[in-house]
Design a protein around this motif. Structure first.
Motif: not given
Length: 410
Positions: A145-151, A300-307
């Protein structure tokens, strides 16, 4: 007589903790005088403390089990205590007003350091709620999940560095890039589940980190990117303290928005599809639910908040590098979801505050704070593996209307 088995179990647990912590808490080597110091008092404290905690915990679990049996028998109301508490206006409304007043006054009552810590905890609340969609609702174990955070973080840093774009312009861009990368991760793992899914997502997170660390022309490598602007407010120049308070209230607003959206998603058709996918993937597909669409939507929706949180992280720290996005971050966010209670919004919020704030406020016990932190996690996973706040399993009853107009249970 019933208390005797519980007494024995608590005694065994205290002995186990004493044995486990013996090398750290009892033995200390004095290198100056070249002697070994035996601190037996520490062992006594650990034994007594772990025994009392275990005994009280088992007593509370026994009362909870007794209440559950009474509820099943129809003697008491079958709703959980937390739900009954929220439904009670005399308790809920004053508590909500007190919490709101404290949240608003917090940055003016405490130092900038305390406000900064609380802002970090709110960021992890958003990350935990985003991962809760993937892990807690859809049942897809995501270790990358940290990958989307980094993006999200690098999208703000690079677009600001090359094109001079501001925070508010990049915040939706970071969310959209999170959606894109979530779909890119979702496609290869559509046929995977369980441990295999966890390994692939872990590899995806490491791939993103290694690309950022080694592609110097694109991401500036291990040196990172500095002088990232903080969030602005209509061009007003703010001091460091004012910017910290502004970011704190911004995180409050974004957390409320996240809670609202995630709560609505849980009650929507796609939310029920996620829960069905989590419970039984084969039965979910047999009932006509599009498994591909459901999984991709969750990623997709989970990665939205990480971005989005990645953009906020870059603006908060004003400096990022690949070392900020290691597997440990993914493990911490996953621990927040598991500790709080998978699928529970209130549980994830409590888990984020406990895991982020506890190590900071235990700095007075600098030699033992991580030991206490680890012991707390072990106790939670042993005695309450379902998390702090258990998500209530929904029960649907079908009723058919009879000829006389009265409804009867089908």
């Amino acid at each position: 007589m019933k208390a005797l088995p519980e007494f024995k179990k608590s005694l065994i647990i205290s002995l186990w903790f004493m044995l486990l912590t013996f090398p750290i808490m009892v033995i200390r080597v004095n290198t100056i005088e070249k002697v070994v110091e035996w601190r037996w008092r520490n062992m006594a404290f650990i034994g007594i403390g772990s025994f009392l905690l275990s005994f009280v915990w088992r007593y509370l679990l026994g009362r909870k089990e007794k209440g559950r049996k009474l509820a099943e028998a129809g003697s008491v109301e079958a709703r959980p205590f937390s739900r009954r508490l929220l439904d009670e206006p005399r308790i809920y409304r004053p508590a909500l007003a007190a919490v709101t007043l404290f949240v608003v006054a917090f940055p003016f009552l405490f130092s900038s350091y305390q406000t900064n810590i609380m802002t970090t905890a709110l960021m992890y609340v958003m990350l935990g709620l985003g991962l809760n969609i993937v892990v807690g609702l859809a049942g897809l174990l995501d270790l990358g999940y940290v990958a989307f955070y980094a993006v999200g973080a690098y999208s703000y840093a690079l677009l600001n560095y090359h094109f001079g774009l501001g925070f508010w312009a990049i915040l939706p861009v970071g969310a959209l890039l999170g959606v894109l990368f979530g779909i890119l991760l979702g496609f290869p793992v559509l046929r995977l589940r369980g441990d295999y899914l966890a390994i692939v997502t872990l590899g995806f997170g490491e791939i993103i980190r290694l690309i950022l660390e080694n592609w110097n022309e694109f991401s500036f490598g291990p040196s990172g990117i500095a002088n990232i602007p903080r969030p602005g407010l209509f061009g007003i120049q703010m001091s460091l303290n004012e910017a910290t308070i502004y970011l704190y209230f911004l995180m409050i607003a974004l957390c409320l928005f996240t809670i609202f959206v995630v709560n609505r998603l849980q009650d929507s058709r796609i939310g029920r599809a996620w829960i069905a996918l989590r419970e039984d993937e084969v039965a979910c597909q047999a009932m006509g639910i599009d498994k591909t669409k459901t999984k991709l939507t969750a990623f997709a929706l989970g990665a939205t908040w990480a971005g989005m949180v990645g953009v906020i992280f870059a603006a908060k720290t004003t400096f990022i590098n690949p070392a900020s996005f290691t597997f440990l971050e993914s493990a911490m966010i996953l621990s927040i979801v598991v500790l709080g209670g998978m699928g529970s919004i209130i549980g994830v919020i409590l888990g984020a505050f406990i895991l982020i704030l506890t190590p900071e406020y235990l700095r007075a016990f600098s030699n033992y704070r991580m030991l206490l932190f680890g012991m707390t996690m072990v106790l939670m996973m042993v005695f309450r593996p379902q998390g702090i706040v258990t998500n209530v399993r929904r029960i649907y009853k079908f009723r058919a209307r009879g000829r006389d107009g009265e409804s009867s249970q089908a």
